[in-house]
Design an enzyme around this catalytic site. Structure first.
Site, short mmCIF file in Angstrom:
data_model
loop_
_atom_site.label_atom_id
_atom_site.label_comp_id
_atom_site.label_asym_id
_atom_site.label_seq_id
_atom_site.Cartn_x
_atom_site.Cartn_y
_atom_site.Cartn_z
N ASN A 13 3.07 4.57 -3.41
CA ASN A 13 1.94 3.92 -4.33
C ASN A 13 0.86 4.82 -3.72
OD1 ASN A 13 -0.31 2.75 -5.17
ND2 ASN A 13 -0.19 1.17 -3.69
N LYS A 15 -1.88 5.12 -4.90
CA LYS A 15 -3.56 4.45 -5.13
C LYS A 15 -4.61 5.72 -5.70
CE LYS A 15 -2.27 1.94 -0.83
NZ LYS A 15 -2.69 1.47 0.21
N HIS A 99 -1.15 -5.96 -6.09
CA HIS A 99 -1.78 -5.31 -4.69
C HIS A 99 -2.82 -5.86 -4.09
CE1 HIS A 99 -2.34 -2.27 -1.86
NE2 HIS A 99 -1.15 -1.87 -2.05
N GLU A 101 -5.07 -4.52 -2.51
CA GLU A 101 -6.12 -4.05 -2.78
C GLU A 101 -6.93 -4.60 -4.03
OE1 GLU A 101 -5.05 0.00 -2.06
OE2 GLU A 101 -4.65 -0.29 -0.04
N GLU A 171 3.70 -7.14 1.83
CA GLU A 171 2.76 -6.12 2.48
C GLU A 171 1.77 -6.70 3.20
OE1 GLU A 171 2.56 -2.02 0.20
OE2 GLU A 171 1.23 -3.13 -0.86
N GLY A 177 -2.90 0.87 5.45
CA GLY A 177 -3.90 1.87 5.57
C GLY A 177 -4.46 1.83 7.24
N SER A 217 2.01 1.01 6.31
CA SER A 217 1.96 2.19 7.33
C SER A 217 3.39 2.38 7.54
CB SER A 217 1.14 1.76 8.81
OG SER A 217 -0.03 1.51 8.55
#
Ligand code: 13P
Length: 257
Positions: A13, A15, A99, A101, A171, A177, A217
């Site tokens: 991904n 992003k 996701h 985010e 996730e 991140g 990660s």
């Protein structure tokens, strides 16, 4: 992972990273360096505007191109949005939905996630449904309940037949991140919880055959141990997917495992 029953899937991904020309260079590099072993499927989730470049280079390869979001309506006055059929016509095969985010910064809710799942399926796209708890929720001890709820809400109204086309990515928000990875046991436990939810919703066959990834990660150093968990069927990789050599090492780890 359990290859007897389900596919192993390694997805990158990106992003909001890389331009179209950088995408082309990366895709060529990846295509030319793929290991011969084809024991896992490979997906690259690129920014919308890079989709044509990625597809042009990867169309004859075994790397599928995915989008990172879509709108749930087929068309309409929704400035700045992209529909499922627009993606499908370009040759996109998968789409990330929900996701963290997007949930955190763009107002994605369980309801919009559910609508997007239906829109994707209708257009023949395969959703990669993302779920995960925050650190606060983990510390409160509600991870299993919360993840079960997110999965059930997202899949509301989805048939067993359609479930075969959906990948779920666990996730944990606190691992995204941050360089802080879930332990293999934590990842395995929550992926197992998701499979139990699928078993209750769709029966043992569908649950056994569903691909459930871990993301947060994941990198060349920890991939093999995470993928060794029986219920972890692949990875959704952020920053380590931006570097061809790291991404290829994770693909090799999935092939070895
Ligand atoms: P990182 O691998 O950078 O933690 O990102 C994970 C992720 O959000 C993939 O969707």
């Amino acid at each position: 992972m359990n290859r007897k029953y389900r596919k192993t899937v390694i997805a990158g991904n990106w992003k909001m990273f890389k331009t179209a020309s950088e995408t082309r260079i990366f895709a060529e590099d990846l295509k030319n360096s793929l290991p011969r072993a084809k024991r896992c499927s490979i997906i690259l989730c690129v920014p919308f505007v890079n989709i044509p470049s990625a597809i042009k280079v990867l169309k004859d390869s075994r790397v599928a191109v995915a989008a990172q979001n879509l709108h749930w309506e087929e068309q309409g006055a929704f400035t700045g949005e992209i529909s499922a059929s627009m993606l499908a016509e370009l040759g996109v095969r998968y789409v990330l939905i929900g996701h963290s985010e997007r949930r955190q910064y763009f107002g994605e809710t369980d309801l919009t996630v559910n609508k997007k799942i239906h829109a994707a399926l209708k257009a023949g796209l395969r959703p990669i449904l993302c779920v995960g708890e925050t650190l606060e929720q983990r510390e409160l001890g509600v991870t299993a309940d919360l993840i079960s709820y997110q999965v059930k809400a997202a899949l509301s109204g989805v048939s067993a037949e359609d479930m075969r086309h959906i990948i779920i990515a666990y996730e944990p928000v606190w691992a995204i991140g941050t360089g802080k990875t879930a332990t293999p046991e934590q990842a395995g436990e929550v992926c197992g919880t998701i499979r139990t939810v699928l078993r209750k919703l769709y029966g043992a066959r569908v649950a056994r055959g569903s691909t459930i990834q871990y993301g947060g990660s994941m990198n060349p150093q920890n991939a093999e141990r995470l993928l060794a968990q029986a219920d972890v069927d692949g990875g959704l990789i952020g920053s380590a997917s931006l570097n061809p050599s790291d991404f290829l090492q994770i693909i090799s780890a999935a092939n070895r495992e």
